[in-house]
Design an enzyme around this catalytic site. Sequence first.
Site, PDB file in Angstrom:
ATOM      1  N   GLU A   1     -23.671  27.151  -1.936  1.00  0.00           N
ATOM      2  CA  GLU A   1     -23.333  28.571  -1.883  1.00  0.00           C
ATOM      3  C   GLU A   1     -24.564  29.431  -2.181  1.00  0.00           C
ATOM      4  OE1 GLU A   1     -19.786  31.418  -3.761  1.00  0.00           O
ATOM      5  OE2 GLU A   1     -20.120  29.366  -4.512  1.00  0.00           O
TER       6      GLU A   1
ATOM      7  N   LYS B   1     -16.387  34.553   2.248  1.00  0.00           N
ATOM      8  CA  LYS B   1     -15.588  33.988   1.161  1.00  0.00           C
ATOM      9  C   LYS B   1     -14.357  34.859   0.928  1.00  0.00           C
ATOM     10  CE  LYS B   1     -16.184  32.159  -3.559  1.00  0.00           C
ATOM     11  NZ  LYS B   1     -17.175  31.914  -4.635  1.00  0.00           N
TER      12      LYS B   1
ATOM     13  N   CYS C   1     -16.383  27.557  -2.042  1.00  0.00           N
ATOM     14  CA  CYS C   1     -16.165  27.347  -3.473  1.00  0.00           C
ATOM     15  C   CYS C   1     -14.741  27.643  -3.933  1.00  0.00           C
ATOM     16  CB  CYS C   1     -17.180  28.156  -4.268  1.00  0.00           C
ATOM     17  SG  CYS C   1     -17.348  27.585  -5.985  1.00  0.00           S
TER      18      CYS C   1
ATOM     19  N   GLY D   1      13.207 -22.499   2.066  1.00  0.00           N
ATOM     20  CA  GLY D   1      12.462 -23.712   2.399  1.00  0.00           C
ATOM     21  C   GLY D   1      11.106 -23.698   1.724  1.00  0.00           C
TER      22      GLY D   1
ATOM     23  N   GLY E   1       3.096 -24.391   0.985  1.00  0.00           N
ATOM     24  CA  GLY E   1       2.122 -23.461   1.544  1.00  0.00           C
ATOM     25  C   GLY E   1       2.223 -22.094   0.888  1.00  0.00           C
TER      26      GLY E   1
ATOM     27  N   TRP F   1       3.060 -16.229  15.700  1.00  0.00           N
ATOM     28  CA  TRP F   1       2.842 -17.588  15.217  1.00  0.00           C
ATOM     29  C   TRP F   1       4.068 -18.030  14.416  1.00  0.00           C
ATOM     30  CZ3 TRP F   1      -0.453 -20.930  17.015  1.00  0.00           C
ATOM     31  CH2 TRP F   1      -0.746 -22.092  16.296  1.00  0.00           C
TER      32      TRP F   1
END
Length: 641
Positions: A46, A115, A168, A354, A358, A474
């Site tokens: 500023e 401003k 500002c 199950g 993993g 997958w």
Amino acid sequence: MNYGFVKVAAASPHVRVGDCKFNTERIEGQIAIADGKGVQIIVFPELSITGYTCGDLFGQQLLLEEAEMGLIQILNNTRQLDIISIIGMPIVVDSTLVNAAVVIQKGKVLGAVAKTYLPNYKEFYEQRWFTSSTQLTRSNVRLCGQIIPIGANLLFETSSTTFGIEICEDLWATIPPSSALALQGAEIIFNMSADNEGIGKHNYVCSLISQQSARCISGYVFASCGFGESTTDVVFAGNGIIYENGTQLAHSERFSIKEQLTISEIDIERIRAERRVNTTYAANRGNLGRLDPIRIYTEFVNKRELTLTRPINPHPFIPQGAELNERCEEVFSIQVSALAQRLKHTEAKTAVIGISGGLDSTLALLVCVKTYDKLGLSRKDILGITMPGFGTTDRTYLNAIELMKSLGISMREISIKEACIQHFKDINHDINVHDVTYENSQARERTQILMDIANQTRGMVIGTGDLSELALGWATYNGDHMSMYGINSSIPKTLVRHLVQWVAENEIDNTSQKTLLDIVDTPISPELIPADENGEINQKTEDLVGPYELHDFFLYYVLRFGFRPSKIFFLATIAFKGSYDDETIKKWLQTFFRRFFTQQFKRSCLPDGPKVGSISISPRGDWRMPSDASPASWLKECEKL
């Protein structure tokens, strides 16, 4: 290509209060350095030409004329540069003084932003000298021999982005000007500031910038006064701060006595993607009313080779440092709360799951255990079923058994070998042919067992598949693809490992911890192909489908921001430099898009499951895609990489 990135800078030059010639030279120097670094837009603090702390010197005619002469010098000496500069100075408008941000490029003044909010409390008394933009009675002013637009509602359009400016105190207002500017199209907000320091204030300022950039879905570049400003009553730290949609990209060294340039790149494509999918943003624009801004068009900027300075996280689903523990705790809590509600609603007597040894089934089991503890139910009503098959190794089998024992759940072992052998005979399939039929029949046999046991025990089958597997397809259709509640359905594979490790280190007994840590170190595999001669896993998923860390990276940018393959490839080459070469990244990127498109039919009929992060592929929630959509355009772009 610049891939939608705009390189910006927040400057903190040396300053001498009231010495416009000295300040002008320092500003010129930083503009030249920034242009050499490929910066497209730079913002200064500023009142940077005069210094912010001039006090009643702002009433001196000499200072005001010197400021304008300084701007003329900057215009003359930077006219050969493409860079757009935003410079602070006082401007006289009809015998009133305005605190302004002046935008220049190639020797021209493009406009001046006045401003709006002038602080007049505590150490601030700007209304003593300056007039607010709300009190301007005209929309243009003569400056440096040019007639230029002036006001608070200016938008500057470049070939790459549209930006706006606030000054500002404007940021501290209840409704900052940047809110309106963003709704009118500004994608980056620049703020030149004279923010002084105080205990704890810096963190508060950062939170303001973070929240405003997030609320506006924009970039936010903040440049504050620094060394050289008067310390008669206050101190300035020279803060250069750059945010993008709530995330900090770069910041300067505080209280440095050296000049600084804080540089980063704002991803405009990312901002536009966020705004497109955020219907609240569009609705808010409609409520803004007819406040048409003044649009100013800048000159074309020659494209340069893009060098990113902002970091690209190779694991976007995994936060860094202490935040990782917080993230894991939050995700785990969401899963537990989700399962608790589903169990209460269905009045299921058991949770059937199950257990393979993993990562995915381990995480699902840990969620079940925590949920039953939270509900005050017996862990014995969790039925863990281990179903060894042709590819089950001793390591995963023993880990599954040990984990179920240490957690105190009910355990059953049902081998699927004989059932699958009989099935192969029934359909006349050679058991020595280890093809997709051989593999998928095992997955479907396991799912049948789980479903039937759930029926026997008035239970619910808890799904174990994760987000990454579902994105790539997958999973065996109507096999492990199916369950009665998919507790891991929006958790990417890269995060699953960290979640299991977090539980091991924070939420579990020592006996279970040892088993969990070994599971974390076990290669990812469906174990549908017989083990090798040493009894080790012979079928590693990532050898077949590709590294999950790459696929999760691709998935994040495809679903979160809709980026095209070329940009994702560009980001990946930076994020994984030293880990994967370009050809490897290209190969798996092609695999990702091919599988992502062709496997949508599996995602179109997923079981219920909780959304835990910013990405979900639930057909009822975040992702609706036709199963027969063509990947041709995406794969064609991949081929050209």
